[in-house]
Design a protein around this motif. Structure first.
Motif, PDB file in Angstrom:
ATOM      1  N   CYS A 137       0.818  -1.221   0.000  1.00  0.00           N
ATOM      2  CA  CYS A 137       0.000   0.000   0.000  1.00  0.00           C
ATOM      3  C   CYS A 137       0.850   1.270   0.000  1.00  0.00           C
ATOM      4  CB  CYS A 137      -0.847   0.039   1.258  1.00  0.00           C
ATOM      5  SG  CYS A 137      -1.799  -1.446   1.510  1.00  0.00           S
ATOM      6  N   ASN A 138       0.625   2.137  -0.957  1.00  0.00           N
ATOM      7  CA  ASN A 138       1.248   3.459  -0.870  1.00  0.00           C
ATOM      8  C   ASN A 138       0.375   4.572  -1.428  1.00  0.00           C
ATOM      9  OD1 ASN A 138       1.588   2.850  -3.545  1.00  0.00           O
ATOM     10  ND2 ASN A 138       3.805   2.635  -3.437  1.00  0.00           N
ATOM     11  N   VAL A 157      -2.761  10.788   3.488  1.00  0.00           N
ATOM     12  CA  VAL A 157      -3.434  10.225   4.668  1.00  0.00           C
ATOM     13  C   VAL A 157      -2.690   8.949   5.083  1.00  0.00           C
ATOM     14  CG1 VAL A 157      -5.734  11.138   4.140  1.00  0.00           C
ATOM     15  CG2 VAL A 157      -5.080   8.912   3.233  1.00  0.00           C
ATOM     16  N   ALA A 158      -3.028   8.423   6.247  1.00  0.00           N
ATOM     17  CA  ALA A 158      -2.361   7.196   6.702  1.00  0.00           C
ATOM     18  C   ALA A 158      -3.388   6.106   6.953  1.00  0.00           C
ATOM     19  CB  ALA A 158      -1.578   7.482   7.976  1.00  0.00           C
ATOM     20  N   VAL A 159      -3.147   4.953   6.351  1.00  0.00           N
ATOM     21  CA  VAL A 159      -4.021   3.800   6.584  1.00  0.00           C
ATOM     22  C   VAL A 159      -3.490   3.037   7.790  1.00  0.00           C
ATOM     23  CG1 VAL A 159      -4.483   1.487   5.687  1.00  0.00           C
ATOM     24  CG2 VAL A 159      -4.891   3.462   4.243  1.00  0.00           C
ATOM     25  N   GLU A 160      -4.368   2.756   8.744  1.00  0.00           N
ATOM     26  CA  GLU A 160      -3.902   2.021   9.918  1.00  0.00           C
ATOM     27  C   GLU A 160      -4.221   0.537   9.837  1.00  0.00           C
ATOM     28  OE1 GLU A 160      -5.375   4.177  13.248  1.00  0.00           O
ATOM     29  OE2 GLU A 160      -4.019   5.846  12.774  1.00  0.00           O
ATOM     30  N   ASP A 217      -2.087   5.716   0.140  1.00  0.00           N
ATOM     31  CA  ASP A 217      -2.413   6.599   1.278  1.00  0.00           C
ATOM     32  C   ASP A 217      -1.435   7.769   1.351  1.00  0.00           C
ATOM     33  OD1 ASP A 217      -0.369   4.846   2.092  1.00  0.00           O
ATOM     34  OD2 ASP A 217      -1.099   4.668   4.156  1.00  0.00           O
ATOM     35  N   ARG A 218      -0.153   7.454   1.254  1.00  0.00           N
ATOM     36  CA  ARG A 218       0.842   8.528   1.309  1.00  0.00           C
ATOM     37  C   ARG A 218       0.662   9.505   0.139  1.00  0.00           C
ATOM     38  NH1 ARG A 218       5.816   9.381   3.687  1.00  0.00           N
ATOM     39  NH2 ARG A 218       6.060   7.307   4.546  1.00  0.00           N
ATOM     40  N   SER A 225       2.145  14.477  -0.118  1.00  0.00           N
ATOM     41  CA  SER A 225       0.898  14.214  -0.829  1.00  0.00           C
ATOM     42  C   SER A 225       0.923  14.811  -2.234  1.00  0.00           C
ATOM     43  CB  SER A 225      -0.253  14.847  -0.036  1.00  0.00           C
ATOM     44  OG  SER A 225      -1.408  14.871  -0.833  1.00  0.00           O
TER      45      SER A 225
END
Ligand SMILES: Nc1ncnc2c1ncn2[C@@H]1O[C@H](COP(=O)(O)OP(=O)(O)OP(=O)(O)O)[C@@H](O)[C@H]1O
Ligand SMILES: [Mg+2]
Length: 255
Positions: free
Chosen positions: A43-44, A51-54, A46-47, A228
């Motif tokens: 996963c990238n 935002v950040a995926v938890e 999000d960056r 971003s």
């Protein structure tokens, strides 16, 4: 049911960059709701979207195996998975993001996989636009985890191998009978257009390049710094090209 835009192509061709710029263009040009799906196990997106995926959908599957004997509040497995999947959503003012994570662990997750697939499909139906950043290769298409795209964006960088991947993607979608609304071959990181060798491979596969996205210094600098891509200026060449693609495809207004 909204419009799905599935972004695919060879590794490193620019799928994540283009997915992020498509989300940005949708944020600015359409009024509907937007879901971004990071379907790449690494996963990238999000960056790229700041935002950040938890938690990923894949991680629920792993947990489920342990928790399955003691579901909270008499929930069925399907209800529990739907509830947990929604917990993975990262919500912002203008778009939501969900990351699929790793598709499978060492055990058998067939049941969980198929339920999760349905849950994500159902979730996607709640949005007007769904942008899916696929992992490199044909996995998502051959397993149909990308569903039925309204728009299939096939990213080609200026290499022959990338053009060959694009051909395989298009051939595969044809042979699977996966109904694709519109296939858009997008040449990315173009400096002086595509080389004759790349054009030849595309021509042999009967592929027409729908648009060219130039090599863009702003994109490269932001991405290298882990920033971003939503910060890319309006007049940045790659972003202009992406807006143009959405306009040509009839997805968003010009601007
Ligand atoms: N138009 C562009 N201008 C400048 N740099 C770009 C452009 N498109 C992509 N890049 C750069 O190329 C690299 C690969 O892009 P990206 O990560 O989007 O590819 P990808 O297809 O998602 O890769 P992967 O298959 O690993 O997921 C990144 O460093 C990115 O910043
Ligand atoms: Mg990527």
């Amino acid at each position: 049911m909204g419009k799905s835009i599935v972004v695919t192509g060879k590794g490193g061709s620019g799928k994540t960059v283009l997915s992020a710029l498509i989300v940005k263009a949708l944020m600015e040009r359409v009024s509907g709701t937007i879901l971004a799906v990071d379907a790449d196990p690494n996963c990238n997106l999000d960056r790229a979207l700041g935002v950040a995926v938890e938690q990923t959908v894949g991680s629920i599957r792993e947990d489920m195996i342990d928790e399955i004997t003691s579901l909270p509040g008499g929930m069925t497995k399907a209800e529990y998975l739907a509830y947990r999947t929604r917990e993975c959503l990262v919500e912002t003012d203008r778009f939501d993001l969900i990351a699929m994570g790793r598709p499978e662990g060492p055990g058998c997750y067939c049941y969980a996989n198929s339920i999760l697939r349905q849950v994500v499909d159902k979730l996607a139906k709640e949005y007007d636009y769904v942008v899916i950043d696929c992992e490199a290769g044909l996995e998502h298409l051959s397993r149909r985890t990308a569903g039925r795209p309204d728009y299939l964006v096939v990213v080609v960088d200026p290499s022959v191998r990338s053009a060959e991947t694009a051909r395989r993607v298009v051939e595969l979608t044809g042979s699977l009978g996966t109904p694709v609304g519109q296939t858009l071959i997008v040449a990315n990181r173009c400096r002086d257009g595509l080389s004759p060798a790349v054009r030849k491979v595309l021509q042999e596969g009967n592929l027409q390049v729908a648009a060219e996205v130039p090599e863009d210094e702003n994109v490269r600098a932001l991405d290298d710094a882990g920033e971003s891509l939503l910060k890319v200026p309006q007049d940045s060449p790659a972003y202009r090209a992406v807006r143009q693609i959405l306009q040509q495809a009839g997805i968003a207004e010009a601007g």
